[in-house]
Write a protein that holds these residues in place. Structure first.
Motif, PDB file in Angstrom:
ATOM      1  N   ASP A 155       0.819  -1.206   0.000  1.00  0.00           N
ATOM      2  CA  ASP A 155       0.000   0.000   0.000  1.00  0.00           C
ATOM      3  C   ASP A 155       0.855   1.260   0.000  1.00  0.00           C
ATOM      4  O   ASP A 155       0.555   2.227  -0.714  1.00  0.00           O
ATOM      5  N   PHE A 156       1.914   1.282   0.790  1.00  0.00           N
ATOM      6  CA  PHE A 156       2.747   2.482   0.865  1.00  0.00           C
ATOM      7  C   PHE A 156       3.450   2.761  -0.460  1.00  0.00           C
ATOM      8  O   PHE A 156       3.660   3.915  -0.835  1.00  0.00           O
ATOM      9  N   ARG A 157       3.812   1.705  -1.174  1.00  0.00           N
ATOM     10  CA  ARG A 157       4.396   1.915  -2.506  1.00  0.00           C
ATOM     11  C   ARG A 157       3.354   2.493  -3.463  1.00  0.00           C
ATOM     12  O   ARG A 157       3.667   3.366  -4.279  1.00  0.00           O
ATOM     13  N   SER A 158       2.125   2.034  -3.352  1.00  0.00           N
ATOM     14  CA  SER A 158       1.048   2.618  -4.155  1.00  0.00           C
ATOM     15  C   SER A 158       0.829   4.075  -3.775  1.00  0.00           C
ATOM     16  O   SER A 158       0.573   4.925  -4.634  1.00  0.00           O
ATOM     17  N   ASN A 159       0.923   4.375  -2.484  1.00  0.00           N
ATOM     18  CA  ASN A 159       0.758   5.752  -2.025  1.00  0.00           C
ATOM     19  C   ASN A 159       1.855   6.662  -2.578  1.00  0.00           C
ATOM     20  O   ASN A 159       1.600   7.806  -2.974  1.00  0.00           O
ATOM     21  N   LEU A 160       3.085   6.147  -2.600  1.00  0.00           N
ATOM     22  CA  LEU A 160       4.197   6.915  -3.167  1.00  0.00           C
ATOM     23  C   LEU A 160       3.937   7.205  -4.641  1.00  0.00           C
ATOM     24  O   LEU A 160       4.165   8.321  -5.124  1.00  0.00           O
ATOM     25  N   HIS A 161       3.439   6.209  -5.347  1.00  0.00           N
ATOM     26  CA  HIS A 161       3.085   6.382  -6.763  1.00  0.00           C
ATOM     27  C   HIS A 161       2.008   7.443  -6.923  1.00  0.00           C
ATOM     28  O   HIS A 161       2.120   8.339  -7.777  1.00  0.00           O
ATOM     29  N   ALA A 162       0.958   7.377  -6.096  1.00  0.00           N
ATOM     30  CA  ALA A 162      -0.138   8.341  -6.195  1.00  0.00           C
ATOM     31  C   ALA A 162       0.337   9.762  -5.918  1.00  0.00           C
ATOM     32  O   ALA A 162      -0.045  10.708  -6.618  1.00  0.00           O
ATOM     33  N   GLU A 163       1.186   9.924  -4.901  1.00  0.00           N
ATOM     34  CA  GLU A 163       1.692  11.262  -4.570  1.00  0.00           C
ATOM     35  C   GLU A 163       2.632  11.780  -5.652  1.00  0.00           C
ATOM     36  O   GLU A 163       2.680  12.986  -5.919  1.00  0.00           O
ATOM     37  N   SER A 164       3.379  10.879  -6.284  1.00  0.00           N
ATOM     38  CA  SER A 164       4.278  11.296  -7.363  1.00  0.00           C
ATOM     39  C   SER A 164       3.477  11.797  -8.553  1.00  0.00           C
ATOM     40  O   SER A 164       3.772  12.860  -9.126  1.00  0.00           O
ATOM     41  N   GLN A 165       2.441  11.043  -8.940  1.00  0.00           N
ATOM     42  CA  GLN A 165       1.597  11.471 -10.052  1.00  0.00           C
ATOM     43  C   GLN A 165       0.805  12.727  -9.684  1.00  0.00           C
ATOM     44  O   GLN A 165       0.644  13.639 -10.508  1.00  0.00           O
ATOM     45  N   GLY A 166       0.305  12.783  -8.456  1.00  0.00           N
ATOM     46  CA  GLY A 166      -0.463  13.947  -8.028  1.00  0.00           C
ATOM     47  C   GLY A 166       0.367  15.217  -8.022  1.00  0.00           C
ATOM     48  O   GLY A 166      -0.091  16.279  -8.457  1.00  0.00           O
ATOM     49  N   ARG A 167       1.615  15.131  -7.535  1.00  0.00           N
ATOM     50  CA  ARG A 167       2.486  16.312  -7.523  1.00  0.00           C
ATOM     51  C   ARG A 167       2.831  16.731  -8.949  1.00  0.00           C
ATOM     52  O   ARG A 167       2.887  17.925  -9.265  1.00  0.00           O
ATOM     53  N   LEU A 168       3.058  15.749  -9.817  1.00  0.00           N
ATOM     54  CA  LEU A 168       3.344  16.056 -11.215  1.00  0.00           C
ATOM     55  C   LEU A 168       2.195  16.836 -11.848  1.00  0.00           C
ATOM     56  O   LEU A 168       2.407  17.842 -12.543  1.00  0.00           O
ATOM     57  N   GLN A 169       0.964  16.401 -11.593  1.00  0.00           N
ATOM     58  CA  GLN A 169      -0.182  17.089 -12.177  1.00  0.00           C
ATOM     59  C   GLN A 169      -0.382  18.477 -11.574  1.00  0.00           C
ATOM     60  O   GLN A 169      -0.718  19.430 -12.288  1.00  0.00           O
ATOM     61  N   ALA A 170      -0.147  18.602 -10.265  1.00  0.00           N
ATOM     62  CA  ALA A 170      -0.270  19.920  -9.632  1.00  0.00           C
ATOM     63  C   ALA A 170       0.769  20.886 -10.186  1.00  0.00           C
ATOM     64  O   ALA A 170       0.479  22.074 -10.412  1.00  0.00           O
ATOM     65  N   VAL A 171       1.979  20.390 -10.424  1.00  0.00           N
ATOM     66  CA  VAL A 171       3.037  21.235 -10.990  1.00  0.00           C
ATOM     67  C   VAL A 171       2.663  21.667 -12.408  1.00  0.00           C
ATOM     68  O   VAL A 171       2.871  22.827 -12.796  1.00  0.00           O
ATOM     69  N   ARG A 172       2.111  20.746 -13.183  1.00  0.00           N
ATOM     70  CA  ARG A 172       1.698  21.109 -14.542  1.00  0.00           C
ATOM     71  C   ARG A 172       0.606  22.174 -14.530  1.00  0.00           C
ATOM     72  O   ARG A 172       0.624  23.124 -15.327  1.00  0.00           O
ATOM     73  N   LEU A 173      -0.355  22.040 -13.597  1.00  0.00           N
ATOM     74  CA  LEU A 173      -1.397  23.062 -13.488  1.00  0.00           C
ATOM     75  C   LEU A 173      -0.816  24.390 -13.001  1.00  0.00           C
ATOM     76  O   LEU A 173      -1.265  25.460 -13.427  1.00  0.00           O
ATOM     77  N   TYR A 174       0.159  24.334 -12.118  1.00  0.00           N
ATOM     78  CA  TYR A 174       0.841  25.553 -11.666  1.00  0.00           C
ATOM     79  C   TYR A 174       1.443  26.284 -12.866  1.00  0.00           C
ATOM     80  O   TYR A 174       1.331  27.507 -12.990  1.00  0.00           O
ATOM     81  N   GLU A 175       2.080  25.533 -13.760  1.00  0.00           N
ATOM     82  CA  GLU A 175       2.712  26.134 -14.935  1.00  0.00           C
ATOM     83  C   GLU A 175       1.680  26.690 -15.912  1.00  0.00           C
ATOM     84  O   GLU A 175       1.989  27.573 -16.712  1.00  0.00           O
ATOM     85  N   MET A 176       0.448  26.190 -15.878  1.00  0.00           N
ATOM     86  CA  MET A 176      -0.594  26.633 -16.803  1.00  0.00           C
ATOM     87  C   MET A 176      -1.270  27.926 -16.353  1.00  0.00           C
ATOM     88  O   MET A 176      -2.076  28.484 -17.105  1.00  0.00           O
ATOM     89  N   SER A 177      -0.982  28.386 -15.145  1.00  0.00           N
ATOM     90  CA  SER A 177      -1.675  29.558 -14.591  1.00  0.00           C
ATOM     91  C   SER A 177      -0.741  30.754 -14.473  1.00  0.00           C
ATOM     92  O   SER A 177       0.466  30.611 -14.248  1.00  0.00           O
ATOM     93  N   THR A 178      -1.318  31.934 -14.622  1.00  0.00           N
ATOM     94  CA  THR A 178      -0.594  33.177 -14.353  1.00  0.00           C
ATOM     95  C   THR A 178      -1.229  33.924 -13.180  1.00  0.00           C
ATOM     96  O   THR A 178      -0.789  35.025 -12.851  1.00  0.00           O
TER      97      THR A 178
END
Length: 299
Positions: A155-178
């Motif tokens: 489960d913790f490895r799955s959680n690490l995966h989820a947080e990695s993908q989630g942070r990646l998407q949040a960073v991409r949305l950060y870059e899309m905004s001014t």
């Protein structure tokens, strides 16, 4: 028992409404790796935890934090949808398409551009300019997104995966905004995702140090001596041998129980498949003509 504090964990309002960006933010709420997924994943892992109390408490701490993150994003979407120019947006889309046709440009491309950039109509029709438990293309959140197996290291490895993908998407949305407010709120959430990735890595190490779990998962299952030669072989099953250069192809295995072996030209170990004759009552096609099922039943 859960308690709700009316103050948000962190929030800076957007400077300006932006219904198109609100549609994108939905991915961070109801997407495969959105806050609803990690919230439910951590809570169910905690509810089902039968290990030491520190792991259960940690899971419920972070699962509850993720509830607050959903409220932060829902509040952001409410601000982004404030005074959403629905009619103006529809008129603008029409003008864009008409302009493309009149100007001799491809109408299809213009229509696709408008569709990709348009406000999510469900934000007006369904939620009354509020957030929804859905992703950025309107697909409803699904409980099958979550992992809660009862094995903490899995489960913790799955959680690490989820947080990695989630942070990646949040960073991409950060870059899309001014918008300074949007970027400030997202920067806090990105910082928390940094903590959570480190948290799961630390928790995995803690499980190992406590002697509760290790690689391979489940470590409680004994090694099978008659298959050990297959447990550490890397099979080259695509053209090229560049994969032989990796850590996975040579040296001691990560679990310390074997040596990696690179098999450049792996051979099949089984014979050609020969499935059994199908049950005639299912009317499948067999290798040879079959007796009709009705005759079989009456004979």
């Amino acid at each position: 028992m859960f308690y709700h504090n009316k103050k948000l964990q962190y929030f800076t309002p957007p400077d300006n409404p932006d219904p198109i960006y609100a549609k994108k933010v939905q991915e961070l709420i109801g997407g495969t790796f959105g806050e609803m997924t990690v919230m439910m994943q951590y809570l169910f892992q905690g509810f089902n935890c039968r290990g030491p109390a520190k792991y259960r408490d940690m899971l419920l701490d972070i699962g509850t934090e993720e509830i607050g993150h959903i409220e932060m994003l829902a509040t952001m979407i409410a601000h982004l949808l404030d005074k959403a120019p629905i009619n103006m947006q529809e008129d603008g889309a029409k003008d864009t398409i008409v302009g493309a046709v009149m100007g001799g440009n491809g109408a299809r491309d213009s229509i696709m551009d408008v569709m990709a950039a348009a406000m999510n109509p469900q934000h007006a029709i369904v939620s009354g300019l509020g957030a929804m438990p859905a992703d950025s293309v309107g697909f409803p959140w699904n409980g099958r997104f979550i992992v809660a197996s009862g094995n903490l290291i899995a489960d913790f490895r799955s959680n690490l995966h989820a947080e990695s993908q989630g942070r990646l998407q949040a960073v991409r949305l950060y870059e899309m905004s001014t918008d300074p407010g949007v970027k400030d709120t997202l920067s806090f959430m990105i910082a928390r995702d940094t903590m959570h990735q480190n948290q799961w890595l630390a928790a995995i190490e803690e499980l190992k140090a406590d002697g509760l779990e290790d690689t391979p998962v489940p470590s409680s299952f004994p090694d099978l001596p008659d298959k050990k030669q297959h447990a550490y072989q890397f099979l080259n099953l695509s053209e090229g041998t560049e994969s032989a250069e990796g850590r996975w192809a040579k040296g001691q295995s990560i679990d310390g129980k074997g040596e990696f072996e690179y098999v450049e030209q792996p051979k099949p170990l089984g014979s050609e498949p020969n499935p059994p004759t199908p049950d005639p009552r299912l009317h499948g096609t067999a290798m040879t003509p079959q007796v009709p099922a009705a005759q079989t039943l009456t004979s």
